[in-house]
Design a protein around this motif. Structure first.
Motif, PDB file in Angstrom:
ATOM      1  N   LYS A 161       8.930  -1.489  -0.341  1.00  0.00           N
ATOM      2  CA  LYS A 161       8.092  -0.408   0.172  1.00  0.00           C
ATOM      3  C   LYS A 161       8.728   0.239   1.391  1.00  0.00           C
ATOM      4  O   LYS A 161       8.662   1.471   1.560  1.00  0.00           O
ATOM      5  CB  LYS A 161       6.706  -0.958   0.533  1.00  0.00           C
ATOM      6  CG  LYS A 161       5.710   0.119   0.951  1.00  0.00           C
ATOM      7  CD  LYS A 161       4.318  -0.455   1.149  1.00  0.00           C
ATOM      8  CE  LYS A 161       3.328   0.667   1.505  1.00  0.00           C
ATOM      9  NZ  LYS A 161       1.948   0.147   1.697  1.00  0.00           N
ATOM     10  N   ASP A 188       2.728   3.832   8.715  1.00  0.00           N
ATOM     11  CA  ASP A 188       2.806   2.847   7.627  1.00  0.00           C
ATOM     12  C   ASP A 188       3.883   1.811   7.920  1.00  0.00           C
ATOM     13  O   ASP A 188       3.686   0.604   7.698  1.00  0.00           O
ATOM     14  CB  ASP A 188       3.108   3.547   6.306  1.00  0.00           C
ATOM     15  CG  ASP A 188       1.908   4.322   5.779  1.00  0.00           C
ATOM     16  OD1 ASP A 188       0.786   4.064   6.266  1.00  0.00           O
ATOM     17  OD2 ASP A 188       2.091   5.179   4.897  1.00  0.00           O
ATOM     18  N   THR A 231       3.516  -4.069   5.769  1.00  0.00           N
ATOM     19  CA  THR A 231       4.469  -3.159   5.126  1.00  0.00           C
ATOM     20  C   THR A 231       5.882  -3.687   5.298  1.00  0.00           C
ATOM     21  O   THR A 231       6.697  -3.654   4.353  1.00  0.00           O
ATOM     22  CB  THR A 231       4.362  -1.756   5.742  1.00  0.00           C
ATOM     23  OG1 THR A 231       3.046  -1.257   5.537  1.00  0.00           O
ATOM     24  CG2 THR A 231       5.381  -0.813   5.126  1.00  0.00           C
TER      25      THR A 231
END
Length: 292
Positions: free
Chosen positions: A48, A36, A42
């Motif tokens: 995040k 991720d 991202t």
């Protein structure tokens, strides 16, 4: 196979598998989080990224060596192999005897090295290391199944039904052999010996249905191999129908030299499974018929 020792080793395998799955979980979680984080979108979202980093820090520590984790299981499996090598022959022989007797099938233990048993009218060759058994007739493999009495008895019944056809007629089979013999002779004098393996293709062809003759495709072909020929020859001998139309069928025994090549000879059994290898076949005038 001893079910008690099998159950123990199965339990050990499951425990080890669960332990390694639990140990591997943090690595899988870390791999997923890093995947991720490697995404450009991202990294654009710093909030995040912070959440993912927090999850990375929270992963539990893993301190283990694979060899140390597997050592108890390896010892259990090694002990299992030793125990099975010792117990399988005794346990299998007893189980097969009990299962055969329960179904009314004649059973006997033939040899221990190599391990062979008799499930009338077949011979069973057991491979205890491989965990499989081979059903044989005329010393030829008929099929291979798991080393399990019920599987063997089921295979025996299936093979017996395939071989013990109700439409077998000794006289018609004698004539079929005679026709095949004349074809292989190709004009040579009657009484000359021909090899059984040379006769087999002609016997197989003569036994085909009218449907095959009209359309000789694989779908219409009825298999007829060495096992079937040995079976039918044994039935012909048991019926006492080796003489017909003034001719007598003769079988030539194989010598020690010719039996080395098992593809060139055929083993014919009696009702007990005993017998001998034969190499050739011929037809000649029957002295009994001429003297009549």
């Amino acid at each position: 196979m001893n079910p008690e020792s099998t159950s123990e080793v199965l339990s050990a395998l499951r425990d080890a598998q669960k332990r390694l799955t639990d140990l591997a979980r943090p690595f899988k979680d870390a791999e997923r989080l890093l995947k991720d984080l490697s995404e450009p979108r991202t990294r654009q979202d710093l909030k995040k990224v912070g959440v993912l980093l927090s999850r990375l820090r929270a992963l539990p520590p893993v301190q283990t060596e694979l060899a140390a984790e597997l050592a108890p299981l390896v010892e259990t499996l090694e002990a299992f192999v030793r125990e099975q090598e010792r117990s399988r022959p005794l346990y299998f022989g007893r189980s097969l005897r009990e299962a055969a007797e329960a179904q009314g099938v004649a059973f006997s233990a033939l040899t221990s090295e190599p391990p062979e048993y008799r499930l009338d009218p077949f011979t069973v060759g057991a491979d205890f290391r491989k965990g499989s058994a081979e059903l044989r007739y005329a010393r030829l493999a008929v099929c291979e199944v798991d080393l399990d009495p019920e599987a063997l008895l089921k295979a025996r019944l299936k093979m017996l039904e395939a071989l013990q056809t109700k439409d077998f007629c000794p006289e018609l089979f004698f004539d079929r052999l005679l026709t095949a013999y004349r074809r292989v002779l190709g004009g040579r004098a009657m009484g000359e010996r021909i090899n059984l393996v040379d006769l087999l293709p002609e016997v197989a062809f003569l036994g085909q249905s009218e449907r095959f003759r009209k359309d000789p495709s694989r779908d219409h072909y009825q298999p007829y191999g060495r096992v079937r020929l040995a079976w039918d020859l044994a039935r012909l001998r048991r019926s006492g129908s080796l003489s017909r139309k003034g001719l007598r069928l003769g079988l030539g025994s194989a010598t020690m030299a010719t039996t080395r090549n098992k593809e060139a000879v055929l083993f014919l059994e009696d009702e007990t499974g005993r017998g001998q290898y034969y190499l050739s076949l011929w037809f000649a005038p029957d002295p009994a018929s001429q003297g009549a």
